[in-house]
Design a protein around this motif. Sequence first.
Motif, short mmCIF file in Angstrom:
data_model
loop_
_atom_site.label_atom_id
_atom_site.label_comp_id
_atom_site.label_asym_id
_atom_site.label_seq_id
_atom_site.Cartn_x
_atom_site.Cartn_y
_atom_site.Cartn_z
N CYS A 76 -3.68 -1.49 0.33
CA CYS A 76 -4.46 -1.57 -0.91
C CYS A 76 -4.57 -3.00 -1.44
O CYS A 76 -5.57 -3.36 -2.05
CB CYS A 76 -3.83 -0.70 -1.99
SG CYS A 76 -3.63 1.02 -1.51
N GLU A 77 -3.54 -3.79 -1.24
CA GLU A 77 -3.49 -5.13 -1.81
C GLU A 77 -2.82 -6.07 -0.82
O GLU A 77 -2.00 -5.64 -0.01
CB GLU A 77 -2.65 -5.16 -3.10
CG GLU A 77 -3.19 -4.29 -4.22
CD GLU A 77 -4.30 -4.96 -5.01
OE1 GLU A 77 -4.61 -6.13 -4.74
OE2 GLU A 77 -4.86 -4.29 -5.89
N GLY A 125 0.81 -1.22 0.00
CA GLY A 125 0.00 0.00 0.00
C GLY A 125 0.84 1.26 0.00
O GLY A 125 1.91 1.31 -0.59
N LYS A 126 0.31 2.27 0.70
CA LYS A 126 0.93 3.59 0.70
C LYS A 126 1.07 4.10 2.14
O LYS A 126 0.29 3.73 3.01
CB LYS A 126 0.07 4.59 -0.10
CG LYS A 126 -0.09 4.23 -1.56
CD LYS A 126 -0.99 5.22 -2.28
CE LYS A 126 -1.18 4.82 -3.74
NZ LYS A 126 -2.11 5.73 -4.44
N ASP A 167 2.22 0.94 -9.64
CA ASP A 167 1.11 1.74 -9.12
C ASP A 167 1.52 2.53 -7.87
O ASP A 167 0.65 2.99 -7.12
CB ASP A 167 -0.07 0.82 -8.75
CG ASP A 167 -0.55 0.00 -9.95
OD1 ASP A 167 -0.61 0.58 -11.04
OD2 ASP A 167 -0.84 -1.19 -9.78
N LEU A 178 2.74 1.39 -5.18
CA LEU A 178 2.41 0.66 -3.96
C LEU A 178 3.67 -0.08 -3.49
O LEU A 178 4.41 -0.63 -4.31
CB LEU A 178 1.29 -0.35 -4.20
CG LEU A 178 -0.02 0.23 -4.74
CD1 LEU A 178 -1.06 -0.88 -4.90
CD2 LEU A 178 -0.56 1.32 -3.84
N TYR A 217 3.58 -4.32 -7.91
CA TYR A 217 2.69 -3.21 -7.58
C TYR A 217 3.41 -1.87 -7.56
O TYR A 217 2.78 -0.83 -7.41
CB TYR A 217 2.00 -3.45 -6.24
CG TYR A 217 1.01 -4.58 -6.30
CD1 TYR A 217 -0.22 -4.39 -6.93
CD2 TYR A 217 1.30 -5.83 -5.77
CE1 TYR A 217 -1.14 -5.41 -7.00
CE2 TYR A 217 0.38 -6.87 -5.84
CZ TYR A 217 -0.83 -6.65 -6.46
OH TYR A 217 -1.74 -7.67 -6.53
#
Length: 184
Positions: free
Chosen positions: A85-86, A68-69, A116, A118, A113
């Motif tokens: 996020c994933e 994620g972030k 993106d 991430l 990822y």
Amino acid sequence: MKWNELSGDVVRLPITALTAQLGFVDAARIFRVLAAEAPVVLYRPRAAQRVAAHAESRRVELGGLLVGKVFGDPAGGRVAAIEICEAVPSEQFDSTAVSLSMGSEVWQHAAVYRKDDLHVVGWYHTHPNLGAFFSGTDRSTQRGFFRESYSLGLVLDPIRNQEAWFIGPESEPVPSPRIARTQT
Ligand SMILES: [Zn+2]
């Protein structure tokens, strides 16, 4: 264990970048939680569903990475929020009752990822019918491989339907009100 990649290059994004993409209800909840000092964890349904499906797939200890972030002071100071996020399930794992090792393949899957923006923000694993706690081995894993201030550790017991969250190199508990399950 073959942990071979660390996510020390994660950039902290300004918090406005997060709230801009949330609906009003989620944003209001996040701002309420952000008023305190500890970071909030945004758990996106896509990631939560993938973790839950993996955890319930077999009654053995298994795990994977959380991607994620990180939001906060872009200069690298306080972490305000971590968005998951994933989830990236590990296909190779070698487990005993209270320890787990994951293969290097899971890190390669997580690296996909990056396109993106991430990054790996933590890990998850299961304790089937043992309860959701961090063992000494889990704390060592956290300290050794998930040692950033934003690094999350999630442990689930899918049989007892329990979960517990930890953060940072010293595996500080994250109280459940700080886990915000977003609507989208
Ligand atoms: Zn464990």
